[in-house]
Design a protein around this motif. Structure first.
Motif, PDB file in Angstrom:
ATOM      1  N   ALA A  79      -3.112   3.926  -2.738  1.00 51.63           N
ATOM      2  CA  ALA A  79      -2.402   5.177  -2.431  1.00 51.63           C
ATOM      3  C   ALA A  79      -0.955   4.886  -2.018  1.00 51.63           C
ATOM      4  O   ALA A  79      -0.039   5.625  -2.390  1.00 51.63           O
ATOM      5  N   LEU A  80      -0.749   3.824  -1.270  1.00 49.38           N
ATOM      6  CA  LEU A  80       0.621   3.477  -0.872  1.00 49.38           C
ATOM      7  C   LEU A  80       1.462   3.142  -2.109  1.00 49.38           C
ATOM      8  O   LEU A  80       2.613   3.582  -2.229  1.00 49.38           O
ATOM      9  N   ALA A  81       0.890   2.366  -3.032  1.00 52.59           N
ATOM     10  CA  ALA A  81       1.631   2.008  -4.247  1.00 52.59           C
ATOM     11  C   ALA A  81       1.863   3.253  -5.118  1.00 52.59           C
ATOM     12  O   ALA A  81       2.930   3.412  -5.706  1.00 52.59           O
ATOM     13  N   GLY A  82       0.871   4.127  -5.171  1.00 48.86           N
ATOM     14  CA  GLY A  82       0.983   5.311  -6.015  1.00 48.86           C
ATOM     15  C   GLY A  82       1.941   6.351  -5.465  1.00 48.86           C
ATOM     16  O   GLY A  82       2.397   7.234  -6.184  1.00 48.86           O
ATOM     17  N   ASN A  83       2.235   6.264  -4.172  1.00 46.50           N
ATOM     18  CA  ASN A  83       3.107   7.262  -3.549  1.00 46.50           C
ATOM     19  C   ASN A  83       4.436   6.669  -3.085  1.00 46.50           C
ATOM     20  O   ASN A  83       5.055   7.156  -2.136  1.00 46.50           O
ATOM     21  N   ARG A  84       4.856   5.621  -3.780  1.00 44.72           N
ATOM     22  CA  ARG A  84       6.107   4.953  -3.472  1.00 44.72           C
ATOM     23  C   ARG A  84       7.303   5.902  -3.515  1.00 44.72           C
ATOM     24  O   ARG A  84       8.264   5.733  -2.767  1.00 44.72           O
ATOM     25  N   ARG A  85       7.241   6.869  -4.399  1.00 42.43           N
ATOM     26  CA  ARG A  85       8.373   7.797  -4.513  1.00 42.43           C
ATOM     27  C   ARG A  85       8.571   8.581  -3.234  1.00 42.43           C
ATOM     28  O   ARG A  85       9.682   8.983  -2.882  1.00 42.43           O
ATOM     29  N   ARG A  86       7.458   8.825  -2.576  1.00 40.00           N
ATOM     30  CA  ARG A  86       7.504   9.568  -1.327  1.00 40.00           C
ATOM     31  C   ARG A  86       8.134   8.728  -0.216  1.00 40.00           C
ATOM     32  O   ARG A  86       8.849   9.254   0.647  1.00 40.00           O
ATOM     33  N   GLY A  87       7.865   7.432  -0.254  1.00 38.83           N
ATOM     34  CA  GLY A  87       8.367   6.504   0.756  1.00 38.83           C
ATOM     35  C   GLY A  87       7.357   5.414   0.978  1.00 38.83           C
ATOM     36  O   GLY A  87       6.454   5.222   0.159  1.00 38.83           O
ATOM     37  N   SER A  88       7.463   4.704   2.097  1.00 41.21           N
ATOM     38  CA  SER A  88       6.532   3.606   2.328  1.00 41.21           C
ATOM     39  C   SER A  88       5.984   3.617   3.754  1.00 41.21           C
ATOM     40  O   SER A  88       5.436   2.629   4.215  1.00 41.21           O
ATOM     41  N   HIS A  89       6.141   4.749   4.424  1.00 39.57           N
ATOM     42  CA  HIS A  89       5.686   4.854   5.814  1.00 39.57           C
ATOM     43  C   HIS A  89       4.184   5.121   5.853  1.00 39.57           C
ATOM     44  O   HIS A  89       3.661   5.939   5.097  1.00 39.57           O
ATOM     45  N   ARG A 144       6.289  11.648   8.744  1.00 41.52           N
ATOM     46  CA  ARG A 144       7.712  11.700   8.436  1.00 41.52           C
ATOM     47  C   ARG A 144       7.896  12.102   6.971  1.00 41.52           C
ATOM     48  O   ARG A 144       6.931  12.065   6.198  1.00 41.52           O
ATOM     49  N   PRO A 145       9.118  12.446   6.606  1.00 40.91           N
ATOM     50  CA  PRO A 145       9.336  12.797   5.194  1.00 40.91           C
ATOM     51  C   PRO A 145       9.006  11.636   4.256  1.00 40.91           C
ATOM     52  O   PRO A 145       8.670  11.861   3.093  1.00 40.91           O
ATOM     53  N   ASP A 146       9.083  10.393   4.749  1.00 37.71           N
ATOM     54  CA  ASP A 146       8.801   9.257   3.873  1.00 37.71           C
ATOM     55  C   ASP A 146       7.396   8.699   4.092  1.00 37.71           C
ATOM     56  O   ASP A 146       7.107   7.572   3.688  1.00 37.71           O
ATOM     57  N   THR A 147       6.529   9.485   4.725  1.00 36.28           N
ATOM     58  CA  THR A 147       5.161   9.005   4.923  1.00 36.28           C
ATOM     59  C   THR A 147       4.408   9.062   3.598  1.00 36.28           C
ATOM     60  O   THR A 147       4.277  10.127   2.988  1.00 36.28           O
ATOM     61  N   ALA A 148       3.905   7.880   3.173  1.00 41.99           N
ATOM     62  CA  ALA A 148       3.201   7.800   1.888  1.00 41.99           C
ATOM     63  C   ALA A 148       1.700   7.940   2.068  1.00 41.99           C
ATOM     64  O   ALA A 148       0.988   8.297   1.135  1.00 41.99           O
ATOM     65  N   ASP A 174       0.994  17.877   2.270  1.00 40.90           N
ATOM     66  CA  ASP A 174       0.853  17.138   1.012  1.00 40.90           C
ATOM     67  C   ASP A 174       0.923  15.626   1.216  1.00 40.90           C
ATOM     68  O   ASP A 174       0.997  14.878   0.239  1.00 40.90           O
ATOM     69  N   VAL A 175       0.905  15.176   2.467  1.00 38.93           N
ATOM     70  CA  VAL A 175       0.793  13.726   2.697  1.00 38.93           C
ATOM     71  C   VAL A 175      -0.665  13.329   2.459  1.00 38.93           C
ATOM     72  O   VAL A 175      -1.567  13.893   3.068  1.00 38.93           O
ATOM     73  N   PRO A 176      -0.911  12.343   1.581  1.00 41.41           N
ATOM     74  CA  PRO A 176      -2.301  11.957   1.306  1.00 41.41           C
ATOM     75  C   PRO A 176      -2.974  11.416   2.578  1.00 41.41           C
ATOM     76  O   PRO A 176      -2.366  10.659   3.338  1.00 41.41           O
ATOM     77  N   LEU A 177      -4.212  11.835   2.792  1.00 43.29           N
ATOM     78  CA  LEU A 177      -4.976  11.393   3.966  1.00 43.29           C
ATOM     79  C   LEU A 177      -6.208  10.625   3.506  1.00 43.29           C
ATOM     80  O   LEU A 177      -7.056  11.168   2.784  1.00 43.29           O
ATOM     81  N   TRP A 194      -9.914  15.504   2.939  1.00 44.26           N
ATOM     82  CA  TRP A 194      -9.504  14.143   2.566  1.00 44.26           C
ATOM     83  C   TRP A 194      -8.852  14.112   1.190  1.00 44.26           C
ATOM     84  O   TRP A 194      -9.195  14.899   0.313  1.00 44.26           O
ATOM     85  N   SER A 195      -7.941  13.162   1.032  1.00 44.72           N
ATOM     86  CA  SER A 195      -7.374  12.870  -0.284  1.00 44.72           C
ATOM     87  C   SER A 195      -8.064  11.649  -0.866  1.00 44.72           C
ATOM     88  O   SER A 195      -8.286  11.555  -2.067  1.00 44.72           O
TER      89      SER A 195
END
Lengths: 484, 484
Positions: A79-89, A144-148, A174-177, A194-195
Motif C-alpha cells: 500500500a505504501l508503494a502503491g500510494n507513493r503519489r500521495r506521499g510517504s508518511h 497529514r496530506p502526505d499520509t500514504a 481517502d487515506v488507506p487504512l 478497512w482498505s
C-alpha cells in the motif's frame, strides 16, 4: 490447560478434517489444466469464497499469504508503494503487533538500495491511553496530506483492548487504512471501513502457514516483491491449497460457534478480572475492562519476573504467555505495556480457547495465588493483603504528614527488573513518611515499573533525575516520596 | 496417471504420517516456554538437523521459508544486499526458474523507493547450449569485479538438464553462488560449492508451504524484509512446525529411496526418449540426453498447440505439463526452450513420480501417437513417417538443385502459434525446390518455431527480414528456402 490461544489456537477439528480431505483431493498444482489441478483450483476458489464471506470481502479481494506477519508486511509495503503519489508518511498506533512496528522501522530507515544515503520516510506513532486504546481524534490528528497509509489493529494482542476502528476509518477519509485483525478474525465481526485487512489462520484454529491479505477493490497496491502471477500478483510462491482449505473451513466453523462461545468466555474472563485482585496482593489487571476481546485478560504482578512466573505456572499445568508475545526471548519490556504506561513486571496473559472449561479456570484461580506467593517468598517482602480480600476492607490509615527527606539512595544498577522495584519495596520503610528515596537503575523496565509500583502502593512518584546527580555514569535516578 | 512430479509431487506417505503426528505433538508456538511450546521447538530443531544432514549443510545454516520461490527471492535479495560492498552486478543462467528471473527483473528495474529516478542494477544472463546447459567458461566470463551474486540451478525444471554447478562454483571464487536445487533436492546429492541453497519440500514429496534457504556460514546476508527474530532473522512470520516436520521426514525417506528409484526411473525415461521419435512424426526430444535428471523428459510436437495436447492427454488419463511450468497461463513461449533455441510447439514435459509403473509408461507411449495424430488430423497436413519408424530407414532422396525463387508470401499475421508453422508446412510445396517462402507472423514463438521446423524438415532457414519489406506494419518475415 492451554490458556494461550492468542499465541496459537489448537487445530480446530473441522480444520483437521478439511486438511486430511484436501491432502487427498487438493494436493495438485491449482495452476495446472489436468483433472487433479482443476480440482485443486476448485477447492481453492471455494475456500477463497468462504474466507471472503466471513471477513466481509469479495473473493477477488482476498490473497492468501504464508502467515499473518507476511500479510502485514506485504499489505503495508504494497500500500505504501502503491500510494507513493500521495506521499510517504505512515501512521500507526503505539500498540500494534511487532510485524507492524518492524515494517515501520524498515520504512523509516534509510534505503539500503540507495547506499543508505537518503533519509527514511516519516512515521507517526499514535499514543494510547492507560487501557491501550487510541483516541479517534488523536489518530485523525496524526494524518497529514502526505499520509500514504494508516495502520490500526482491530484488537490488541497483549491486553485484548478493542480499538475504535470504524471511528478511525471514518476520519481517515481517502487515506488507506490497514486493519490488522489477527486477534479478532473469526471471533468477532471485522469492523467496517478497512482498505486493507490482515489476518492469520492459526489464531482462529486453522493450520499454520496461512495468512490472509485483503485489498479493497480500488485501493492502490504495488507489490514490494518480485513479480509472480499467483494470488493476484500479491503473494509469490506455490499456493498451499490443503492448508488454505482447512483455514477456510475452520474460519466458517469458528465464526458459527463464536456467538455462544464468546458470551461464555466473556463471563470466564470477567471472573478472572474480578478474582485476581482479590486473590493476589500487589497485582494490576490491565486493558480495557469493557471494550475488550471476550477471551483475553492480562495482569501484572509486582516484584515478580514474568519468565519465572510462567515456568511455575507451567509446572502447575497451565500454559500462559507473558509480555509481548512476539518478543518473549528479548529482555526489553513489552512495547504495548510501555505505551500504556502500566506495570510490566510479572506479566501474565490468559487467552482462553473455545471450549475452555469453567472448572479449569477455577483451578487456575485456585493455583495462582500460591504460585505468585511462592515466587515472591524468597524476597522477604512484607506484602499487604490483596486489594479485595476480607471485604468490607478496613479504611486505610490516613497518610502521615510528610517529614523531612531522608535522601536514601538505592543502587540497583546492573540489576534486572523486577529487582529494582523489589529493593525499593524492601527499603522504603527505612525512610520516615515524607522522606524520599532515589532508585538508581539501568534496566529500561524500571522507568515503567517504579511509577506503576508507586500507583499501586499509594506512594508518590516524583519523577526522574540524571544518574550523574547521584554519582552514577549510567541509567537514571527514579525519585519516590514515602506517603504510605 | 500423474506424470507431473516436477510441478508438485504427491504427498509421500512418510510426510503424511509425520504431519499427522506433528499436528498432535508440535502444534504449539515453538517460541513459547511452556511444555507444548518446548515440544514444538524440539521437533523443529530435529527437523532442521535432518534437513541439514541430507542437504549437506549445518543446522544453523538452514532457515525454513514458505516456498521454494520465497527461498529464491530472499536468498537472492539477501545476498545482494549483504554484498553491496562488492558491487551490485548479478549473474544468472538464461534457463533459471521464473522466481530467479523475476528477482533479477526487480533488481534491474529502477528503484521505486527512489521515485524511479535511479537506474536499475546490472544483470548478466549467461546463455545455454541447445541442450539447455551453461558452459562453466561462459559463466566465468560473465563474472566481474563488482559481481555481488551468481545464480545457477542444479538442474533445469523444464528439460531436466543437469548444470555443471561444481565447475561453476570453482570458477566463482569468492563471488557468492546461489544454487537453486528445487528440482533435484532429495533425488540426487546437492552439488558442492554453493554459498546459498534454495529448495522446495513439495517437489520432493513433502507438504506445500515449506521451502529451504541455506546460507553458508560466513556468507554475507542482509534481510530484505522487515526485522523478525524467527528463523535466524531471515524469514519473518510464525513457524509452520508440523509442515516442517513432515518435510524433513519425507526428505530423509525420499533420499533413501532415491538410489533404487533413480535407476529405475532413468531407464523408463530412456525408454520414452528412444520411443517417442519412433512413434510420433515431427517430434523433437529436448534437453541433455546424458547429463539429465533421472525422472524428467521433454519433447515438442510440430504443428500442435501445447494446451490442446495437454487437454487430450488429460482425457486419456495422463497428467503432464507443458512449456514453462510456472507461466502456463501466459501466452509467451517458455523462456527455457527459447534460450535453448528449440521448438516450443506442442511441448510436453513428462516427470515421473517415485513408484511410477513401467506399465503406465508403456500405456502412455501407446496412447501418445494417436493423441498427437488426433490433434493434427484436422490440419490436413501430409506428415512424413516418424524418424525411427520402419528401420532401417530408406536414405532420403538427394535434395534437388535449387530452382528459381518463387517468392511465395504467407500472411500469418494475427495467427497464434502453431498456426504460422502449419501454414508454412501446408504451402511450401507450392514453390518448386530451391524456391523461397516468406512467412509474415507476429506471434513471438514463430521466431523459434520456424527455424526449428526447418531443422526438423530439412528445409533451409534463411533468416528474418523486416515486415515492412512485405508491406506489413508489424511482426517479421521469416524466410525459408525449399530444399526438400
Amino acid at each position: 490447560m492451554y490458556f494461550d490461544v492468542a499465541s496459537t489456537a489448537p487445530l480446530h477439528p473441522v480444520a483437521r478434517q478439511a486438511l486430511t480431505a484436501a491432502l487427498d483431493e487438493g494436493w495438485a498444482d491449482p495452476a495446472r489444466l489436468y483433472r487433479s489441478g482443476r480440482q485443486a483450483r476448485m477447492l481453492l476458489d471455494a475456500a477463497r469464497e468462504t474466507v471472503a464471506e466471513v471477513l466481509g470481502a469479495r473473493a477477488d479481494e482476498i490473497s492468501f499469504t504464508a502467515s499473518g506477519t507476511q500479510a502485514v508486511h506485504l499489505g503495508m509495503l504494497g500500500a505504501l508503494a502503491g500510494n507513493r503519489r500521495r506521499g510517504s508518511h505512515l501512521v500507526h498506533s503505539a500498540v500494534e503487533h511487532s510485524s507492524v512496528l518492524h515494517t515501520a522501522e524498515r520504512w523509516a530507515s534509510p534505503r539500503p538500495e540507495s547506499g543508505g544515503e537518503t533519509a527514511g520516510d516519516p512515521v507517526t506513532v499514535v499514543p494510547v491511553d492507560r487501557y491501550g486504546r487510541v483516541s479517534p481524534e488523536a489518530f485523525a490528528a496524526a494524518l497529514r496530506p502526505d499520509t500514504a497509509l494508516a495502520v490500526l489493529q482491530s484488537a490488541n494482542h497483549e491486553v485484548g483492548t478493542v480499538q475504535p476502528v470504524a471511528e478511525v476509518a471514518e476520519r481517515c477519509g481517502d487515506v488507506p487504512l490497514l486493519v490488522d485483525a489477527a486477534q479478532s478474525a473469526g471471533r468477532v465481526d471485522v469492523p467496517a471501513g478497512w482498505s486493507l485487512l490482515a489476518a492469520s489462520a492459526h489464531k482462529w484454529g486453522g493450520p499454520a502457514g496461512v495468512g490472509v491479505l485483503a485489498v479493497r477493490k480500488g485501493v492502490r497496491y504495488a507489490s514490494p516483491l518480485p513479480a509472480d502471477e499467483r494470488e493476484r500478483g500479491r503473494v509469490p510462491g506455490y499456493v498451499n491449497v490443503p492448508a488454505i482449505v482447512a483455514a477456510a473451513a475452520s474460519l466458517r466453523a469458528v465464526r458459527a460457534e463464536a456467538e455462544r462461545e464468546n458470551a461464555r468466555l466473556h463471563a470466564l474472563v470477567e471472573r478472572i478480572r474480578a478474582a485476581v485482585p482479590r486473590l493476589v496482593p500487589e497485582v494490576e489487571v490491565v486493558g480495557d475492562p469493557v471494550r475488550r476481546l471476550p477471551h483475553l485478560v492480562t495482569f501484572s504482578c509486582l516484584y515478580v519476573d514474568g519468565e519465572v512466573l510462567l515456568t511455575e505456572l507451567d509446572r502447575a499445568g497451565f500454559a500462559v504467555s507473558s509480555g509481548s508475545s512476539c518478543t518473549s526471548s528479548t529482555l526489553t519490556p513489552s512495547h504495548v505495556l510501555a505505551a500504556m504506561g502500566v506495570l510490566t513486571e510479572g506479566n501474565v496473559r490468559v487467552s482462553l480457547p473455545f471450549g475452555a472449561a469453567e472448572a479449569d479456570v477455577e483451578r487456575f484461580l485456585a493455583v495462582l495465588p500460591g504460585v505468585v506467593a511462592g515466587v515472591r517468598a524468597p524476597l522477604g517482602l512484607d506484602l499487604p493483603a490483596p486489594a479485595g480480600a476480607g471485604e468490607p476492607e478496613a479504611a486505610p490509615e490516613a497518610a502521615p504528614a510528610p517529614g523531612p527527606a531522608a535522601g536514601l539512595v538505592i543502587d540497583a544498577l546492573g540489576k534486572r527488573c523486577p529487582l529494582p522495584v523489589i529493593e525499593l519495596a524492601k527499603r522504603i520503610g527505612d525512610v520516615p513518611p515524607g522522606g524520599t528515596v532515589a532508585v538508581l537503575a539501568d534496566d529500561e523496565a524500571a522507568r515503567l515499573d517504579i511509577p506503576a509500583w508507586c500507583g499501586m502502593r499509594g506512594q508518590e512518584y516524583l519523577g526522574e533525575a540524571p544518574a550523574a546527580d547521584y554519582g552514577a555514569d549510567r541509567g537514571a535516578a527514579y525519585l519516590v516520596r514515602r506517603t504510605a
